[in-house]
Design an enzyme around this catalytic site. Sequence first.
Site, PDB file in Angstrom:
ATOM      1  CB  SER A 138      -0.918  -0.001   1.217  1.00 22.27           C
ATOM      2  OG  SER A 138      -0.234   0.557   2.316  1.00 22.27           O
ATOM      3  CE  LYS A 139      -0.491   8.207  -1.397  1.00 31.32           C
ATOM      4  NZ  LYS A 139      -1.479   9.128  -1.936  1.00 31.32           N
ATOM      5  NE  ARG A 140      -1.855   4.952   4.948  1.00 32.16           N
ATOM      6  CZ  ARG A 140      -2.639   3.956   4.613  1.00 32.16           C
ATOM      7  NH1 ARG A 140      -2.372   2.737   5.016  1.00 32.16           N
ATOM      8  NH2 ARG A 140      -3.703   4.161   3.864  1.00 32.16           N
TER       9      ARG A 140
END
Length: 448
Positions: free
Chosen positions: A219-221
């Site tokens: 994911s983006k994180r």
Amino acid sequence: MKVRVRFAPSPTGFLHIGGARTALFNWLYARHTGGTFVLRIEDTDAARNTQEAVEVILNGLRWLGLDWDEGPISGDATGASKGDRGPYFQSQRSENYRRRVEALLSRGLAYEHEGAIRFKMSREPVVIPDLVVGNVTRELTDREKLEPDFVIVRSDGQPVFHLVNVIDDLEMGITHVIRGEDHLSNTAKHIALFRAFGVEPPQYAHIPLILNIDGTKMSKRDKGASLMTYVEEGYAPEAVVNYLCLLGWSPKGNREKVPIKEVIELFDLPQILRHNARFDLNKLHWLNGEYIKEMSGDRFHELAVHALARVGIDTNRYDLQYVKAALDTCKQKVKLFSEVPTFADFYFKEEIDHKAQAAETDFAPENKPRLKQLRDAFAQVAKFDADTLNTTLKGVAVSSGASVGVLVHPTRLICTGRTVGPSLYHLLEVLGKERVLQRFDRALEQMG
Ligand code: GLU
């Protein structure tokens, strides 16, 4: 057929490592086939788009060396070359979308419904021929069985992603759509739209996703998800490109370090792997070290100077030969360019804090006469080179009855302020007699 491919990112302010790989695979296919690589910014969602978010993408692609081939000429058109072109922006193409929607409406292939415009979707399952995953039959979901038609222009007049994506691919003559597997679920809609416009869809190649090393979805994180991480942490772009090539594509023989020229020769769509790729940061880190060791001195110099500039060290104030010699002493030792400043900053400082990292014994009072003796011996040498300095230091150790270490550690601290760094005698040679003696004099003075 001349190949035309495109990278079509939405400017979210972030270039995901998966997006970078999609761009790379498109670019590789264009270069392999002698085709054209188009960059198209999908910025119809005006609320989210900013010039800054677009820059993130352009800078990321430039950093990776993925040059795009065409697009409207930006800025002053006189003498514009390849690099002045493009990208295309969907926000500048609304007229094209309006015309195409009119055509669908007039042919009864779309209709108005509660202020929005809907597309008359096929009632049959759609077969998606895909060069990577094979033929995929997309059955209608239960909801689609009740309502197969979908909105192409919202009631506020905004055309939706599916529509503009297809119109652009059609009008830009895209022959192969190479994109992430997450778009496979959209492709039935896209194929139906192409047919409604009276053309056969391009060929599709959906690339499997990139997962974290533990198999979870990235994911983006997640650490390492943004391309900027690699720019900031001092990776060499060629190492990152090499690593991305291997994320979902593989040359024969399990090779890990493959020069980009060779990848361009070998790259083809059927060899894209069908299983998800796992992102292994340790491997990328290792590969980066390999690239640094083997890169030319000039390239190392270029990237190292950049890394120093990022932390405010301006090497321009120094003689070029000196800067080159200084950086040469670091090349075999660093794995990331972000290590260069702590490794080499002392070359570009006028004052060294010799005590900051010193142990108590390094500058004990009984050491002062020995260090003074060493300073004077250094002042006497005919040739200030690594070998002579090595012999000189050893000679002083013997005559002063100290171990070599008792002189080596303080010497490093006096000249660099640090306990680790380039090989001692080499760094002394590069610093040169004048700087070394100055640093000794200042330290001896401060020892009282
Ligand atoms: N704008 C879409 C995205 O960023 C493009 C999808 C496509 O490549 O067709 O996911």
